[in-house]
Design an enzyme around this catalytic site. Structure first.
Site, mmCIF file in Angstrom:
data_model
loop_
_atom_site.group_PDB
_atom_site.id
_atom_site.type_symbol
_atom_site.label_atom_id
_atom_site.label_comp_id
_atom_site.label_asym_id
_atom_site.label_seq_id
_atom_site.Cartn_x
_atom_site.Cartn_y
_atom_site.Cartn_z
ATOM 1 N N LYS A 144 0.827 -1.234 0.000
ATOM 2 C CA LYS A 144 0.000 0.000 0.000
ATOM 3 C C LYS A 144 0.848 1.266 0.000
ATOM 4 O O LYS A 144 0.511 2.245 -0.665
ATOM 5 C CB LYS A 144 -0.971 0.003 1.187
ATOM 6 N N LYS A 198 -3.826 3.385 2.617
ATOM 7 C CA LYS A 198 -4.985 2.615 2.128
ATOM 8 C C LYS A 198 -6.071 3.547 1.607
ATOM 9 O O LYS A 198 -6.709 3.275 0.589
ATOM 10 C CB LYS A 198 -5.503 1.713 3.256
HETATM 11 N N1 HSE Z 1 -0.281 -3.248 10.071
HETATM 12 C C1 HSE Z 1 -1.559 -3.241 9.463
HETATM 13 C C2 HSE Z 1 -2.638 -3.332 10.525
HETATM 14 C C3 HSE Z 1 -1.786 -4.328 8.461
HETATM 15 O O1 HSE Z 1 -2.355 -3.343 11.719
HETATM 16 O O2 HSE Z 1 -3.799 -3.372 10.156
HETATM 17 C C4 HSE Z 1 -1.026 -4.104 7.204
HETATM 18 O O3 HSE Z 1 -1.374 -2.884 6.611
#
Ligand code: HSE
Length: 441
Positions: free
Chosen positions: A107, A207
């Site tokens: 992402k 995202k």
């Molecule tokens: N580290 C992210 C989370 C997942 O805790 O949702 C990967 O983007």
């Protein structure tokens, strides 16, 4: 008829890479039964070829040499699971220029360099598929690309970071403070050893940049998203907000405003406890989407982890093999940066309701003074809460909830309140987000 076979290469044999290998190597029968295609994982590249992994690769598949993958002209689909915006970019560029379709969960790379990579993919007549980049196993990219295509998307509200959601849910359920809850999340493996990008909202912004682009058809950049993290969230505010009927979430919000502008922001937000997103707890993700024809659509599931993320990666591998990804990649229309100039709403103009907490010296007239400052800035109070008792420096918490106002009014008012000598410390300010309800009339 001869069975179709698709040869796949993978770079990055970490947690998700192992999940992908497991699905391709150990679950090949399921994939073949569903698609009629035999998927062969023929090359896995990782600098570490020694550490034992929880999946057994066929002999000769694992290598530390990227050139092996790039030079194998029989590999149609190349998966990049290295992560980050550095070497991963070079790897994707090399994959595309070597004539491979790219599947990725990266992402950060797409949010920062997406336009350039998509352009290179088009020039090479290849595609980039990225279902796994947003909300792990939840098929949100495919929902926006296909199932919801007939809709003008008016808004999306997402819980897109499982680490933050785990921490906030736990603080809310158990009354713990931020620092100890983060430590516990790390000990249990929900948070990374370096959780900076999760906690500071960066991961959710990456995202939202990707999803906002698909939802609103704009060529977006990371800097279009206003971002605040959860580092300063306190147990006191979770408790007071709970008393007033709200719970605290890190929300990623994209809204098309009546004036045509799009607002994109990630920040801690208070939402009414009875909304669906308020019931999304622990490391789970959810996205509530609003389309002009469909109304509300709520997608919920695991946003991270080995097998949920691998599920999305392998779905993309299949879609590439079926030719769907390339068709959809070629067909996507986005308005260019030039066309959307001035169309991203400045945060200062964004309207919301606010929760503010002021630690007030317990003297006559102080609450009236705060009310006057707010009124002077055109801000109307809709509720207030004050408990007896003393805080630091003999102060008491005064919690005020306002009606809708523009961000700039609130920041000007808070700057003025901060100057008053009746307060102890900086006031806390949290936006209240009213998620529309799609009700049967
Ligand atoms: N580290 C992210 C989370 C997942 O805790 O949702 C990967 O983007």
């Amino acid at each position: 008829m001869k069975e179709k076979s698709v040869r796949v290469g993978l770079v990055g044999f970490g947690t998700v890479g192992c999940g992908v290998a497991r699905l391709l190597v150990e679950n090949g029968d399921i994939l073949r039964a569903k698609t009629g295609i035999r998927f062969e994982l023929v090359c896995v590249v990782d600098l570490d070829t020694e550490t034992p992994r929880p999946v057994q690769l066929p002999d000769g598949v694992l290598t530390s040499d990227l050139e092996v993958l790039l030079n194998d002209n029989t590999i149609e689909v190349a998966i990049e699971l290295v992560g980050g915006t550095g070497i991963a970019k070079e790897i994707q560029l090399k994959m595309l220029r070597a004539g491979k379709h790219v599947v990725t969960a990266n992402k950060a790379l797409l949010a920062v360099h997406g336009s350039e990579l998509y352009q290179v993919a088009r020039e090479a007549d290849r595609c980039i598929a990225f279902e796994a980049s947003c909300a792990g196993g939840i098929p949100i990219v495919s929902a926006l690309r296909t199932g919801l295509l007939a809709n003008d998307i008016t808004a999306l509200y997402g819980i897109l970071n499982g680490t933050c959601n785990y921490i906030l849910s736990k603080m809310s359920a158990e009354g713990t403070d931020f620092a100890e809850t983060l430590k516990e999340a790390q000990a249990k493996g929900y948070a990374e050893a370096d959780p900076t990008l999760d906690i500071n909202g960066g991961d959710s912004s990456h995202k939202l940049t990707i999803l906002g682009s698909l939802a609103f058809g704009y060529e977006l950049k990371l800097e279009d998203v206003y971002t605040e993290g959860i580092e300063d969230v306190s147990q006191d505010d979770i408790r007071y907000a709970d008393e007033m009927g709200y719970c605290l979430k890190l929300l990623a919000i994209g809204q098309k405003k009546p004036n045509g502008k799009v607002s994109l922001r990630v920040h801690p937000a208070l939402i009414l406890k009875e909304t669906a997103l308020a019931r999304v707890n622990g490391p789970f993700n959810a996205i509530s989407l609003f389309g002009h024809a469909v109304g509300e659509v709520l997608l919920y599931g695991r946003g991270a982890g080995m097998m949920p993320t691998a599920s999305a990666v392998v779905a993309d591998v299949i879609d590439v093999a079926l030719g769907n990804s390339k068709r959809s990649f070629d067909q996507v229309q986005v308005k260019s940066r030039q066309q959307i100039a001035g169309q991203i709403e400045a945060m200062a103009d964004c309207e919301s309701r606010f929760y503010i907490r002021i630690m007030a010296k317990d003297h006559p007239g102080v609450v009236a003074a705060y009310g006057k400052v707010l009124g002077d800035h055109g801000i109307s109070i809709s509720g207030a809460l004050q408990h007896e008792g003393r805080g630091p420096d003999d102060t008491v918490p005064v919690v005020i909830v306002t009606h809708e106002t523009q961000e700039k009014n609130m920041s000007d008012a808070l700057a003025e309140i901060t100057e008053l000598d009746t307060i102890g410390g900086k006031p806390v300010c949290i936006r209240i987000v009213d998620i529309p309800e799609d009700k049967d009339d």
